[in-house]
Design an enzyme around this catalytic site. Structure first.
Site, PDB file in Angstrom:
ATOM      1  N   GLY A  86      -6.331  -3.709  -7.468  1.00  0.00           N
ATOM      2  CA  GLY A  86      -7.461  -2.554  -7.240  1.00  0.00           C
ATOM      3  C   GLY A  86      -6.980  -1.120  -6.656  1.00  0.00           C
ATOM      4  N   ASP A 140      -7.885  -7.573   4.851  1.00  0.00           N
ATOM      5  CA  ASP A 140      -6.826  -8.578   4.386  1.00  0.00           C
ATOM      6  C   ASP A 140      -6.461  -9.836   4.814  1.00  0.00           C
ATOM      7  OD1 ASP A 140      -7.114  -6.733   2.139  1.00  0.00           O
ATOM      8  OD2 ASP A 140      -5.156  -5.921   2.106  1.00  0.00           O
ATOM      9  N   ARG A 196     -14.389  -6.462 -10.446  1.00  0.00           N
ATOM     10  CA  ARG A 196     -14.470  -5.631  -9.253  1.00  0.00           C
ATOM     11  C   ARG A 196     -15.082  -4.281  -9.351  1.00  0.00           C
ATOM     12  NH1 ARG A 196      -8.838  -6.179  -6.207  1.00  0.00           N
ATOM     13  NH2 ARG A 196     -10.146  -5.309  -4.656  1.00  0.00           N
ATOM     14  N   LYS A 201     -13.232  -8.643  -3.388  1.00  0.00           N
ATOM     15  CA  LYS A 201     -11.694  -8.632  -3.523  1.00  0.00           C
ATOM     16  C   LYS A 201     -11.249  -9.223  -4.630  1.00  0.00           C
ATOM     17  CE  LYS A 201     -10.775  -5.944   0.309  1.00  0.00           C
ATOM     18  NZ  LYS A 201     -10.564  -4.619  -0.074  1.00  0.00           N
ATOM     19  N   ARG A 217      -3.743 -13.905  -1.494  1.00  0.00           N
ATOM     20  CA  ARG A 217      -3.976 -13.967  -0.288  1.00  0.00           C
ATOM     21  C   ARG A 217      -4.408 -15.193   0.194  1.00  0.00           C
ATOM     22  NH1 ARG A 217      -1.412  -9.747   1.614  1.00  0.00           N
ATOM     23  NH2 ARG A 217      -1.866  -7.808   0.623  1.00  0.00           N
ATOM     24  N   SER A 248       0.780  -1.114   0.191  1.00  0.00           N
ATOM     25  CA  SER A 248      -0.048   0.101  -0.028  1.00  0.00           C
ATOM     26  C   SER A 248       0.757   1.318  -0.017  1.00  0.00           C
ATOM     27  CB  SER A 248      -0.925   0.132   1.182  1.00  0.00           C
ATOM     28  OG  SER A 248      -1.766  -0.965   1.193  1.00  0.00           O
TER      29      SER A 248
HETATM   30  C1  S3P Z   1      -5.879  -1.167   0.214  1.00  0.00           C
HETATM   31  C2  S3P Z   1      -7.090  -1.128   0.592  1.00  0.00           C
HETATM   32  C3  S3P Z   1      -7.767  -2.248   0.978  1.00  0.00           C
HETATM   33  C4  S3P Z   1      -7.089  -3.420   0.969  1.00  0.00           C
HETATM   34  C5  S3P Z   1      -6.103  -3.462  -0.261  1.00  0.00           C
HETATM   35  C6  S3P Z   1      -5.161  -2.345  -0.401  1.00  0.00           C
HETATM   36  C7  S3P Z   1      -5.065   0.276  -0.337  1.00  0.00           C
HETATM   37  O1  S3P Z   1      -8.935  -1.958   0.242  1.00  0.00           O
HETATM   38  O2  S3P Z   1      -8.035  -4.472   0.869  1.00  0.00           O
HETATM   39  O3  S3P Z   1      -5.625  -4.727  -0.111  1.00  0.00           O
HETATM   40  O4  S3P Z   1      -3.721   0.082  -0.286  1.00  0.00           O
HETATM   41  O5  S3P Z   1      -5.611   1.343   0.042  1.00  0.00           O
HETATM   42  P1  S3P Z   1     -10.360  -1.253   0.395  1.00  0.00           P
HETATM   43  O6  S3P Z   1      -9.766   0.214   0.464  1.00  0.00           O
HETATM   44  O7  S3P Z   1     -11.028  -1.537  -0.979  1.00  0.00           O
HETATM   45  O8  S3P Z   1     -10.852  -1.559   1.653  1.00  0.00           O
END
Ligand code: S3P
Length: 432
Positions: free
Chosen positions: A99, A318, A127, A345, A391, A28
């Site tokens: 995503g 996660d 998604r 996810k 995951r 992230s």
């Molecule tokens: C993430 C936010 C999360 C997480 C993803 C990484 C990010 O998703 O599940 O693996 O880096 O902002 P959501 O913001 O949709 O919950």
């Protein structure tokens, strides 16, 4: 058709996981370091960038937008172009499986007066994107999609700030709106329905941007210069979790995980394991670039079941498939509700978790928005799937370590999305 690859997982020596390890850089934070670094004025240097395919996709998308960036002497260097410095891409931007990249990039591209297309793999194409399309359109962009899904055609330009309360507590949605807000006229306010990860806010602050955070209300106020960063990315807590859980579950384990990110909006899984009876100590706690980090010392523990609150769900989103694995080895019932986000996810993580753990002999019940696990169960090796989800592959590998006999994991290579050396590290720790 070629046969699918498989990996045999079996803790043949029946030994614990021992020794010391570091895990790859946080995914992230890496996405954000690259994206925000490319919007800064000057050169951002990143150490310990996440090695997986998701972050690689961010690098290639930024290159397609004309940002010079690359590896130089163990560092990743990004030549920031300022808030308006991207050039129109020639083809479609390929976000691969990510995503986070898609949603954050859409926010940035919404501020540009050209049309860009974002596409991705089959999983990403399934998604939901309506959650970012709606606020970005309310700010003045036009985004065409395939019924709320990829490919997205982002037609950006002059945006105006909005006040918006997303329906889901999602760091990706929050960040998408905030990044669009950096290029918008006036104030953009996000009212978070729950405490999602706050790396974007912390990084903006570290770059000298006057962001205001007041509990669940986050405000950005349009264009303002971003200072470049010397970013040291901590180990990814979400990657560390597989080994934290494995050490809790496998007899004779004693593990130290060095220099892991300990941002509170991410460490819900630690709190959960600790309240289930685990013994996890934090040492060498410090803060760098506005992000807390430290070492974790974990040893085998006897766990008891737990029921999660809504906030705990968001802070461990996660790690919930992994929590289900831990729950199979905990005394009593573990209940997770309010986690319907898991269904959208990389795969439907509720269905995938239930299917794999049942195959291994667990007592797990599927709920529309979560699951109930009744422990403890003796697991036995079986054939399980990665469901093309990093995951799910790694959580299931942890379950396989506590199962008797050999487990065959189908398509293990999906770990490369976030943790390419996962299996080698697991084997080394078992060998120590
Ligand atoms: C993430 C936010 C999360 C997480 C993803 C990484 C990010 O998703 O599940 O693996 O880096 O902002 P959501 O913001 O949709 O919950």
């Amino acid at each position: 058709m070629r046969a699918k690859s498989t990996k045999a997982i079996y803790n043949s020596r029946g030994k614990g996981l021992t020794g010391e390890l570091t895990v790859p850089g946080d995914k992230s934070i890496s996405h954000r370091g690259l994206l925000l670094g490319s919007l800064a004025e000057g050169r951002t240097k990143i150490e310990n960038l996440a090695p997986g395919e998701d972050v690689r996709s961010t690098v290639t998308c930024l290159q397609a937008l004309g940002v010079p960036l690359g590896e130089r002497e163990n560092q990743f260097v990004v030549e920031g172009q300022g808030l308006k410095g991207f050039s129109e891409p020639e083809g479609s931007l390929d976000a691969g499986n990510s995503g986070t990249l898609t949603r954050l990039m859409a926010g940035v591209l919404a501020t540009y007066p050209f049309i860009s297309e974002i596409d991705g793999d089959d999983s990403l194409r399934s998604r939901p994107m309506e959650r970012i399309i709606e606020p970005l359109e309310a700010m003045g962009a036009r985004i065409d999609s395939r019924e709320g899904r990829l490919p997205l055609l982002v037609n950006g330009g002059d945006l105006k700030g909005i006040k918006y309360r997303p329906e889901v507590a999602s760091a990706q949605v929050k960040s998408s709106i905030l990044l669009a807000g950096l290029g918008a006229l006036g104030e953009t306010v996000v009212l978070e329905p729950g405490p999602s990860r706050d790396h974007t806010e912390r990084m903006l602050k570290a770059m000298g941007y006057p962001i205001q955070v007041d509990k669940n209300r986050i405000t950005v106020s349009g264009p303002h210069k971003l200072d470049p960063l010397e970013l040291e990315v901590p180990g990814d807590f979400s990657s560390a979790c597989y080994f934290i859980a494995a050490a809790c579950l496998v007899d004779g384990s004693e593990l130290t995980i060095k220099d892991v990110g300990l941002n509170e909006t991410r460490t819900g899984f630690l709190e959960l394991l600790n309240s289930m009876g685990a013994s996890i100590q934090t040492t060498n706690y410090e803060e760098r670039n506005g992000e807390p980090r430290g070492d974790l010392v974990v040893s085998q523990s006897n766990l008891t079941g737990i029921s999660l609150t809504e906030d705990q769900v968001v802070k461990s989103i996660d790690e919930l498939p992994l929590l289900a694995v831990a729950a199979t080895q905990a005394e009593g019932v573990t209940e997770v509700r309010g986690a319907e986000e898991l269904r959208v996810k990389e795969t439907d993580r509720i269905k995938a978790t239930v299917s794999n753990l049942r195959n291994l002999g667990a007592d797990i019940e599927e709920l529309p928005d979560g699951f109930i696990v009744r422990g403890r169960s003796k697991l036995s090796g079986s054939r399980v799937e990665s469901f093309k989800d990093h995951r799910i592959a790694m959580s299931t590998a942890v379950a396989a370590l506590v199962a008797e006999g050999e487990t065959e994991l189908v398509e293990p290579e999906w770990v490369e999305i976030s943790y390419p050396s996962f299996f080698e590290t697991m084997e080394e720790l078992l060998d120590d």
